[in-house]
Design an enzyme around this catalytic site. Structure first.
Site, PDB file in Angstrom:
ATOM      1  CD  GLU A 104      -2.902  -1.232   2.290  1.00 11.69           C
ATOM      2  OE1 GLU A 104      -4.004  -1.776   2.132  1.00 11.69           O
ATOM      3  OE2 GLU A 104      -2.497  -0.841   3.394  1.00 11.69           O
ATOM      4  CE  LYS A 122     -11.993   1.088   9.595  1.00  6.29           C
ATOM      5  NZ  LYS A 122     -11.632   0.910   8.215  1.00  6.29           N
TER       6      LYS A 122
HETATM    7  C1  A5P Z   1      -4.777  -3.319   4.634  1.00  5.86           C
HETATM    8  O1  A5P Z   1      -3.489  -3.624   5.021  1.00  5.86           O
HETATM    9  C2  A5P Z   1      -5.217  -2.109   5.349  1.00  5.86           C
HETATM   10  O2  A5P Z   1      -4.353  -1.038   5.354  1.00  5.86           O
HETATM   11  C3  A5P Z   1      -6.585  -1.666   4.911  1.00  5.86           C
HETATM   12  O3  A5P Z   1      -6.521  -0.653   3.976  1.00  5.86           O
HETATM   13  C4  A5P Z   1      -7.278  -1.203   6.095  1.00  5.86           C
HETATM   14  O4  A5P Z   1      -7.098  -2.215   7.037  1.00  5.86           O
HETATM   15  C5  A5P Z   1      -8.738  -0.900   5.909  1.00  5.86           C
HETATM   16  O5  A5P Z   1      -9.430  -2.106   5.794  1.00  5.86           O
HETATM   17  P1  A5P Z   1     -11.002  -2.194   5.954  1.00  5.86           P
HETATM   18  O6  A5P Z   1     -11.575  -1.362   4.860  1.00  5.86           O
HETATM   19  O7  A5P Z   1     -11.293  -3.666   5.771  1.00  5.86           O
HETATM   20  O8  A5P Z   1     -11.356  -1.703   7.310  1.00  5.86           O
END
Ligand code: A5P
Length: 231
Positions: A104, A122
């Site tokens: 990412e 979040k």
């Molecule tokens: C993956 O490693 C994460 O960075 C995701 O982008 C992050 O956990 C968000 O995930 P959800 O949309 O499933 O909460």
């Protein structure tokens, strides 16, 4: 969360122009965007993409979205990704609860803009508020990294736990393991990040400072747009 995800996906889709090259994030929110994008591609939208995880690459491929490597020297137009925490004032992030933070970060860095899509749960006043900071480590170094992180004075007693179990650790797409560090709201996440990264064997942390250009937040089906300092 389905309605929130759909509203976020629709808003993010408005930002995708025909012919763009985009980074595809990982996690449930980013997958909702991918589903919506796949439908558009079925209706004729032309895009190419780089995926942040093998899972997302496979899903995108099944939807007929052409998946590229990072061979091209041209930056991607935009990456759409989720996050686990968004600090309200700075738009700094914690990512990696889904285990994909290394790719990412790479895909975000290879993009002109990173757009983050999240549900309102979040949003936090201070990073660390949701209690978990993932740290990716080389498997050989995992016990050493765990001890060194425990010994750090800042953050007030961080407790790293190997993701998965000792017999069956969670393995990232890069062949590494993850230490999930139990944290509280952090006074100085930048210093903590620097200290963790200085430990030999640490590959990456879940902190993302200054990378989000825009954060789209779903309050129910209403989408709030937060602009990052870099815009
Ligand atoms: C993956 O490693 C994460 O960075 C995701 O982008 C992050 O956990 C968000 O995930 P959800 O949309 O499933 O909460």
């Amino acid at each position: 969360m389905e309605k929130e995800f759909a509203a976020l996906a629709a808003k993010a889709l408005e930002l995708i122009a025909d012919g763009s090259r985009i980074g595809l994030g990982s996690g449930r929110t980013a997958e909702a965007f991918l589903q919506a994008l796949g439908k558009r591609v079925g209706q004729g939208l032309r895009i190419r993409a780089v995926a942040t995880s093998d899972t997302i690459a496979a899903h995108a491929g099944r939807m007929g979205i052409p998946i590229d490597s990072l061979d091209s020297p041209q930056p991607l137009d935009v990456t759409i990704d989720g996050a686990d925490e968004v600090e309200k004032t700075s738009l700094n992030l914690i990512k990696g609860w889904g285990g994909a933070m290394v790719r990412e970060r790479i895909v975000a860095a290879a993009s002109r803009r990173q757009i983050i899509i999240v549900t309102e749960n979040k949003l936090v006043d201070r990073l660390g508020a949701r209690g978990k900071l993932p740290v990716e480590v080389v498997p050989f170094a995992a016990p050493f990294c765990r001890r060194r992180i425990e010994q750090l004075s800042m953050g007030g007693g961080i407790k790293p736990v190997l993701r998965g179990s000792p017999d069956h650790p969670y393995v990232t797409d890069n062949g590494n393991w993850i230490l999930d560090c139990a944290v509280r709201p952090l006074n100085d996440p930048l210093s903590l990040d620097r200290a963790i990264r200085a430990i030999p064997g640490v590959v990456d942390t879940g902190f993302f400072f200054g990378s989000a250009a825009v954060v789209l937040v779903a309050h129910g089906e209403t989408i709030q747009e937060l602009q990052g300092a870099s815009v």
